[in-house]
Write a protein that holds these residues in place. Structure first.
Motif, PDB file in Angstrom:
ATOM      1  N   PRO A  68       0.819  -1.220   0.000  1.00  0.00           N
ATOM      2  CA  PRO A  68       0.000   0.000   0.000  1.00  0.00           C
ATOM      3  C   PRO A  68       0.852   1.269   0.000  1.00  0.00           C
ATOM      4  CG  PRO A  68      -0.936  -1.586   1.543  1.00  0.00           C
ATOM      5  CD  PRO A  68       0.360  -2.171   1.052  1.00  0.00           C
ATOM      6  N   ASN A 168       6.609  -5.629   6.344  1.00  0.00           N
ATOM      7  CA  ASN A 168       5.470  -6.105   7.138  1.00  0.00           C
ATOM      8  C   ASN A 168       5.848  -6.972   8.342  1.00  0.00           C
ATOM      9  OD1 ASN A 168       3.739  -4.640   5.604  1.00  0.00           O
ATOM     10  ND2 ASN A 168       2.984  -6.338   4.384  1.00  0.00           N
ATOM     11  N   THR A 171       7.532  -4.845  10.924  1.00  0.00           N
ATOM     12  CA  THR A 171       6.616  -3.923  11.608  1.00  0.00           C
ATOM     13  C   THR A 171       5.900  -4.671  12.742  1.00  0.00           C
ATOM     14  OG1 THR A 171       6.311  -2.617   9.613  1.00  0.00           O
ATOM     15  CG2 THR A 171       4.568  -2.457  11.261  1.00  0.00           C
ATOM     16  N   ASN A 194      -6.288  -9.341   8.600  1.00  0.00           N
ATOM     17  CA  ASN A 194      -5.947 -10.204   7.462  1.00  0.00           C
ATOM     18  C   ASN A 194      -4.910  -9.562   6.550  1.00  0.00           C
ATOM     19  OD1 ASN A 194      -7.871  -8.241   6.735  1.00  0.00           O
ATOM     20  ND2 ASN A 194      -8.422  -9.365   4.897  1.00  0.00           N
ATOM     21  N   GLY A 196      -1.042  -8.064   5.539  1.00  0.00           N
ATOM     22  CA  GLY A 196       0.282  -8.666   5.699  1.00  0.00           C
ATOM     23  C   GLY A 196       0.809  -8.460   7.106  1.00  0.00           C
ATOM     24  N   VAL A 197       0.712  -7.240   7.609  1.00  0.00           N
ATOM     25  CA  VAL A 197       1.185  -6.977   8.968  1.00  0.00           C
ATOM     26  C   VAL A 197       0.344  -7.769   9.967  1.00  0.00           C
ATOM     27  CG1 VAL A 197       1.547  -5.216  10.733  1.00  0.00           C
ATOM     28  CG2 VAL A 197       1.990  -4.659   8.338  1.00  0.00           C
ATOM     29  N   ARG A 217     -12.942  -6.903   8.318  1.00  0.00           N
ATOM     30  CA  ARG A 217     -14.196  -6.375   7.771  1.00  0.00           C
ATOM     31  C   ARG A 217     -15.090  -7.537   7.363  1.00  0.00           C
ATOM     32  NH1 ARG A 217     -13.298  -1.653   3.532  1.00  0.00           N
ATOM     33  NH2 ARG A 217     -11.810  -3.054   2.520  1.00  0.00           N
ATOM     34  N   ARG A 219     -17.507  -9.714   5.042  1.00  0.00           N
ATOM     35  CA  ARG A 219     -17.326 -10.053   3.630  1.00  0.00           C
ATOM     36  C   ARG A 219     -18.075 -11.341   3.330  1.00  0.00           C
ATOM     37  NH1 ARG A 219     -11.669  -9.766   3.362  1.00  0.00           N
ATOM     38  NH2 ARG A 219     -11.970  -8.605   5.279  1.00  0.00           N
ATOM     39  N   TYR A 287      -0.396   2.333  12.827  1.00  0.00           N
ATOM     40  CA  TYR A 287       0.701   2.190  11.866  1.00  0.00           C
ATOM     41  C   TYR A 287       0.220   2.304  10.421  1.00  0.00           C
ATOM     42  CZ  TYR A 287      -0.918  -2.598  11.087  1.00  0.00           C
ATOM     43  OH  TYR A 287      -1.686  -3.689  10.761  1.00  0.00           O
ATOM     44  N   MET A 290      -5.841   2.690   6.420  1.00  0.00           N
ATOM     45  CA  MET A 290      -6.443   2.185   5.188  1.00  0.00           C
ATOM     46  C   MET A 290      -7.805   2.807   4.872  1.00  0.00           C
ATOM     47  SD  MET A 290      -4.220   0.224   3.757  1.00  0.00           S
ATOM     48  CE  MET A 290      -5.157  -0.484   2.425  1.00  0.00           C
ATOM     49  N   PHE A 312       3.703   4.127  14.848  1.00  0.00           N
ATOM     50  CA  PHE A 312       4.932   3.401  14.495  1.00  0.00           C
ATOM     51  C   PHE A 312       5.111   3.456  12.986  1.00  0.00           C
ATOM     52  CE2 PHE A 312       7.342  -0.304  13.080  1.00  0.00           C
ATOM     53  CZ  PHE A 312       8.514  -0.092  13.796  1.00  0.00           C
ATOM     54  N   MET A 314       8.005   1.915  10.309  1.00  0.00           N
ATOM     55  CA  MET A 314       9.211   1.079  10.163  1.00  0.00           C
ATOM     56  C   MET A 314      10.351   1.871   9.520  1.00  0.00           C
ATOM     57  SD  MET A 314       9.875  -2.052  11.039  1.00  0.00           S
ATOM     58  CE  MET A 314      11.630  -2.138  11.342  1.00  0.00           C
ATOM     59  N   GLN A 350       2.638 -13.522   3.910  1.00  0.00           N
ATOM     60  CA  GLN A 350       1.221 -13.418   3.541  1.00  0.00           C
ATOM     61  C   GLN A 350       0.986 -13.975   2.132  1.00  0.00           C
ATOM     62  OE1 GLN A 350       1.504  -8.738   2.786  1.00  0.00           O
ATOM     63  NE2 GLN A 350      -0.544  -9.476   2.410  1.00  0.00           N
ATOM     64  N   LYS A 381      -2.531  -9.706  -2.352  1.00  0.00           N
ATOM     65  CA  LYS A 381      -1.520  -8.730  -2.761  1.00  0.00           C
ATOM     66  C   LYS A 381      -0.672  -9.280  -3.905  1.00  0.00           C
ATOM     67  CE  LYS A 381       0.696  -6.429   0.426  1.00  0.00           C
ATOM     68  NZ  LYS A 381       1.595  -6.066   1.526  1.00  0.00           N
TER      69      LYS A 381
HETATM   70  N1  LIG Z   1       3.911   2.037   9.711  1.00  0.00           N
HETATM   71  C1  LIG Z   1       4.621   1.158   9.040  1.00  0.00           C
HETATM   72  O1  LIG Z   1       5.835   1.079   9.150  1.00  0.00           O
HETATM   73  C2  LIG Z   1       3.914   0.198   8.145  1.00  0.00           C
HETATM   74  C3  LIG Z   1       4.542  -0.961   7.701  1.00  0.00           C
HETATM   75  C4  LIG Z   1       3.829  -1.839   6.909  1.00  0.00           C
HETATM   76  C5  LIG Z   1       2.533  -1.539   6.536  1.00  0.00           C
HETATM   77  N2  LIG Z   1       1.980  -0.372   6.946  1.00  0.00           N
HETATM   78  C6  LIG Z   1       0.597  -0.024   6.622  1.00  0.00           C
HETATM   79  O2  LIG Z   1      -0.210  -1.044   7.143  1.00  0.00           O
HETATM   80  C7  LIG Z   1      -1.364  -1.177   6.340  1.00  0.00           C
HETATM   81  C8  LIG Z   1      -1.465  -2.626   5.902  1.00  0.00           C
HETATM   82  O3  LIG Z   1      -0.377  -2.909   5.031  1.00  0.00           O
HETATM   83  P1  LIG Z   1      -0.202  -4.381   4.430  1.00  0.00           P
HETATM   84  O4  LIG Z   1       0.868  -4.374   3.446  1.00  0.00           O
HETATM   85  O5  LIG Z   1      -0.140  -5.315   5.560  1.00  0.00           O
HETATM   86  O6  LIG Z   1      -1.616  -4.486   3.705  1.00  0.00           O
HETATM   87  P2  LIG Z   1      -2.259  -5.579   2.786  1.00  0.00           P
HETATM   88  O7  LIG Z   1      -1.679  -6.901   3.054  1.00  0.00           O
HETATM   89  O8  LIG Z   1      -2.267  -5.052   1.413  1.00  0.00           O
HETATM   90  O9  LIG Z   1      -3.766  -5.591   3.322  1.00  0.00           O
HETATM   91  C9  LIG Z   1      -4.561  -4.471   3.274  1.00  0.00           C
HETATM   92  C10 LIG Z   1      -5.478  -4.470   4.483  1.00  0.00           C
HETATM   93  O10 LIG Z   1      -6.187  -3.244   4.540  1.00  0.00           O
HETATM   94  C11 LIG Z   1      -7.596  -3.539   4.665  1.00  0.00           C
HETATM   95  N3  LIG Z   1      -8.329  -2.453   3.996  1.00  0.00           N
HETATM   96  C12 LIG Z   1      -8.224  -2.079   2.725  1.00  0.00           C
HETATM   97  N4  LIG Z   1      -9.038  -1.033   2.492  1.00  0.00           N
HETATM   98  C13 LIG Z   1      -9.672  -0.775   3.665  1.00  0.00           C
HETATM   99  C14 LIG Z   1     -10.652   0.183   4.074  1.00  0.00           C
HETATM  100  N5  LIG Z   1     -11.135   1.084   3.236  1.00  0.00           N
HETATM  101  N6  LIG Z   1     -11.071   0.143   5.346  1.00  0.00           N
HETATM  102  C15 LIG Z   1     -10.584  -0.773   6.214  1.00  0.00           C
HETATM  103  N7  LIG Z   1      -9.650  -1.694   5.893  1.00  0.00           N
HETATM  104  C16 LIG Z   1      -9.215  -1.688   4.630  1.00  0.00           C
HETATM  105  C17 LIG Z   1      -7.759  -4.858   3.982  1.00  0.00           C
HETATM  106  O11 LIG Z   1      -8.919  -5.453   4.463  1.00  0.00           O
HETATM  107  P3  LIG Z   1     -10.008  -6.133   3.485  1.00  0.00           P
HETATM  108  O12 LIG Z   1      -9.505  -7.524   3.242  1.00  0.00           O
HETATM  109  O13 LIG Z   1     -11.238  -6.087   4.295  1.00  0.00           O
HETATM  110  O14 LIG Z   1     -10.057  -5.312   2.235  1.00  0.00           O
HETATM  111  C18 LIG Z   1      -6.503  -5.582   4.466  1.00  0.00           C
HETATM  112  O15 LIG Z   1      -6.676  -6.040   5.770  1.00  0.00           O
HETATM  113  C19 LIG Z   1      -1.211  -0.184   5.210  1.00  0.00           C
HETATM  114  O16 LIG Z   1      -1.860   1.002   5.575  1.00  0.00           O
HETATM  115  C20 LIG Z   1       0.284   0.034   5.158  1.00  0.00           C
HETATM  116  O17 LIG Z   1       0.633   1.259   4.572  1.00  0.00           O
HETATM  117  C21 LIG Z   1       2.636   0.486   7.737  1.00  0.00           C
END
Ligand SMILES: NC(=O)c1ccc[n+]([C@@H]2O[C@H](COP(=O)([O-])OP(=O)(O)OC[C@H]3O[C@@H](n4cnc5c(N)ncnc54)[C@H](OP(=O)(O)O)[C@@H]3O)[C@@H](O)[C@H]2O)c1
Length: 386
Positions: A68, A168, A171, A194, A196-197, A217, A219, A287, A290, A312, A314, A350, A381
């Motif tokens: 993302p 992920n 994190t 569900n 990756g994190v 969510r 589904r 962190y 979404m 947080f 990363m 994941q 993904k």
């Molecule tokens: N702070 C950091 O260092 C850090 C590190 C890694 C990731 N992140 C952030 O963590 C989040 C997840 O990353 P990822 O790579 O693990 O994601 P991912 O595997 O692509 O999964 C996306 C997740 O977001 C949910 N989602 C998508 N659209 C949504 C919405 N409108 N409302 C609520 N939930 C929604 C999805 O749920 P559904 O299955 O219900 O669509 C799924 O659980 C992202 O925001 C990413 O930028 C941050």
């Protein structure tokens, strides 16, 4: 989009002479909706050490996920901006573009003068976000921007496991370790469970003797996802709709151990409901966002329950690790640990849908597969496998 060709590059052609390989790369010449602005271009790169400048490395990419944050970066909404600069495209022209993709793993094919830290055959990952541009078949990069993965660490794991290691799982690892003094049996609650994190949190928490409450969510086929997360090690899986119902809330408020920590990557109402489960003095770590909704907490949770709200990132953790021996050692130990757990079957990356992309993929096909991969909400993904 305006044609991107700007000017020829005699310098590059002179450098390459006749020894060049044709690589493909996903780049963008302006920020915007990733599906509209990401373009696949062909580039001519040196095919051996002779064409590399001192300190440069030629890398053949093996795998790179579409996260993302990569999409946010292309939209221009991520704090790490794409680095726009001249990109020489095949045929002798240069475009001004930024390269897509921040995470991935490649194999070193050749090194320029003065490079001692990596050797041909090594697997390398980019040290910092925004540097390499991982969505490409090959790249030339500065050796100082690449971290080698020791051979012993990568044994028995797939390239996609290494490609998805830095962001992920790490994190999840840091959030579980750095924000609370958790004891075996304690609960952690999280939304986006569900993701990756989220999946990494479930598996690491289980491995470390912690329990997880996982909010997803609603589904179609919810039960399949519930079973999948339970099989990973989740203790409770609940939807945000169920969390709004009295019965579920009552049940989750009378657990046999406190919920000391909450992880939020959604924002809005889903976060508020989840935070209500956190025990007095506990911590909510945000962190991700979404839903693009703000995190709003009622005064009562702060005042009467002393809930601490933290964030947080990363990237910030890695930036602080640079030049700090203790942190660099902690990063290396964390990567080694996660890869060991992967090898031992305790931890699984994941689910990913592999988008197979080689230098021989016709350009139009490569463009199609990249455009599909950079769609928001692509599930599972996408990861480019080169
Ligand atoms: N702070 C950091 O260092 C850090 C590190 C890694 C990731 N992140 C952030 O963590 C989040 C997840 O990353 P990822 O790579 O693990 O994601 P991912 O595997 O692509 O999964 C996306 C997740 O977001 C949910 N989602 C998508 N659209 C949504 C919405 N409108 N409302 C609520 N939930 C929604 C999805 O749920 P559904 O299955 O219900 O669509 C799924 O659980 C992202 O925001 C990413 O930028 C941050």
């Amino acid at each position: 989009m305006a044609p991107a060709v700007l000017r020829p590059t005699p310098r590059l052609l002179a450098t390459l002479g006749s020894r060049a390989l044709t690589a493909q790369a996903a780049v963008y010449t302006e920020t915007g909706n990733p599906q509209d602005v990401v373009r696949v271009v062909e580039r001519e790169l040196p095919d051996g050490p002779a064409g590399l400048a001192a300190g440069q490395v030629l890398v053949r990419m093996l795998a790179a996920p579409v996260n993302p944050s990569d999409l946010n970066q292309i939209e221009g909404t991520y704090p790490v901006r794409g680095r726009f600069g001249p990109v020489a495209v095949r045929g002798g022209a240069e475009i001004s573009a930024a390269a897509g993709g921040n995470e991935g793993v490649g194999e070193v094919l050749a090194v320029g003068g003065g490079v001692a830290a990596v050797r041909p055959g090594d697997w390398v990952v980019p040290r910092r976000a925004g540097e390499l541009g991982t969505w490409c078949t090959h790249a030339v990069a500065g050796a100082d921007g690449l971290a080698p993965i020791p051979r012993a660490w990568r044994e028995g794991v797939a390239a996609t496991d290494v490609a998805c290691l830095k962001v992920n799982p790490c994190t999840a690892y840091r959030m579980l370790r750095d924000f609370a003094d958790l004891r075996p049996g304690d609960y952690v609650v999280q939304n986006g469970a569900n993701s990756g994190v989220g999946r990494a949190v479930i598996q690491l928490a289980r491995h470390w003797g912690l329990r997880t409450i996982n909010v997803v969510r609603d589904r179609p086929h919810l039960d399949a996802l519930r079973q999948e997360l339970l099989a990973l090690g989740a203790d409770v899986v609940v939807t945000d709709r169920e969390l709004g119902e009295d019965a579920a809330r009552r049940r989750l408020r009378s657990l046999d151990a406190p919920v000391r920590l909450g992880f939020n990557c959604v924002g809005g109402r889903a976060t508020l409901q989840m935070t209500k489960l956190i025990a007095e003095g506990g911590t909510l770590v945000s962190y991700g966002g979404m839903s693009r909704q703000p995190v709003t907490l009622p005064t009562s949770l702060l005042l009467f329950r002393d809930i601490r709200a933290r964030g947080f990132w990363m990237n910030r953790w890695y930036a602080a690790a640079q030049g700090c021996r203790e942190r660099e050692a902690a990063a290396a130990a964390m990567w080694q640990d996660i890869l060991r757990l992967t090898r031992e079957g305790v931890f699984a990356t994941q689910p990913l849908a592999a988008a197979r992309w080689t230098p021989d993929t016709p350009l139009a096909d490569a463009q199609r597969l990249v455009t599909a991969a950079v769609a928001w909400g692509a599930a599972p993904k996408r990861a480019f496998v080169f």
